[in-house]
Design an enzyme around this catalytic site. Sequence first.
Site, PDB file in Angstrom:
ATOM      1  CB  CYS A 219     -18.516   0.649 -21.315  1.00  0.00           C
ATOM      2  SG  CYS A 219     -17.899   1.974 -20.537  1.00  0.00           S
TER       3      CYS A 219
ATOM      4  CB  CYS B  74     -23.005   1.764 -15.570  1.00  0.00           C
ATOM      5  SG  CYS B  74     -21.805   3.163 -15.428  1.00  0.00           S
TER       6      CYS B  74
ATOM      7  CD  GLU C 251      -3.021  -0.775  -0.209  1.00  0.00           C
ATOM      8  OE1 GLU C 251      -3.109   0.594  -0.654  1.00  0.00           O
ATOM      9  OE2 GLU C 251      -3.499  -1.565  -0.763  1.00  0.00           O
TER      10      GLU C 251
END
Length: 297
Positions: free
Chosen positions: A206, A215, A43
């Site tokens: 998409c 969406c 991280e």
Amino acid sequence: MSDSPLPLASTLHTPVLQWYVANSRTLPWREPDAGAWAVMVSEFMLQQTPVARVLPAYEKWMRRWPKPGDLAAEPPGEAVRAWDRLGYPRRALRLHAAARAIVELHGGEVPDDHAALLALPGVGTYTAAAIASFAFGQRHAVVDTNVRRVFARALTGVAQPTISPTAADQRLAAAALPADEATAARWAVATMELGALVCTARVPRCGECPIRSQCAWVLAGSPPYDGPPRKGQTYEGTDRQVRGRLLAVLRAASGPVAKKSLDASWPDQLQRERALDGLVADGLVEPLPRNRYQLPQ
């Protein structure tokens, strides 16, 4: 779309989680036996740095310092040296400071308490939530740029999130979390992966998205972004580049470096001196007698 995007969020959980099982990348910090320190190191490294650049540095780091105590026992300059070309090297100092705090306050083990994580040096809201969620399976809203973009499109119908994170982003992500703790932890990493691989910033894929039929942005006709200009970051010729050149000289040296060696790394004296002063002020470089410099000891 509904007046509130939140009722829609629960319908996204199953398709996103199923997509993640089938499409997630195999990454060393996601392995079942990776441990909390591996998650924490990843991280810190992944902040503003793509996975492809992080992987080789991460693997070297974990071989050398597999536990917080291993890093804590070394001078901070060794962390800066090992950071190499990842960029934003203050992250290395903060990770070193966090390792020392883990040794001093938590017996050398990364704490599983969210508040304790948040109290560690260099650990902010996002990083604490990410470690608690990814390493310990807890229920937290883990909100990075990828997650913000997924929710902006899927839940609010806009092409891009705001340039800077907002409290509203955090509230939206928290409200969209599944109720079950383990499911929420998987949802956190799944939405992040969806944003990284499919719901990308410039050319979203998409056609491959598991939630395209739900969406809000797609249903609205994929309207273009109409907010403030989003300026790309420059690097060539900036003080950041000069700082990187100076640090590269120090990393390559086995001991203190004479000022003339640093001077040879960049032609513009004014910019070079400004960058060197900044490195000293940030604790990344230590000045020594006789006009010499070294990584922090």
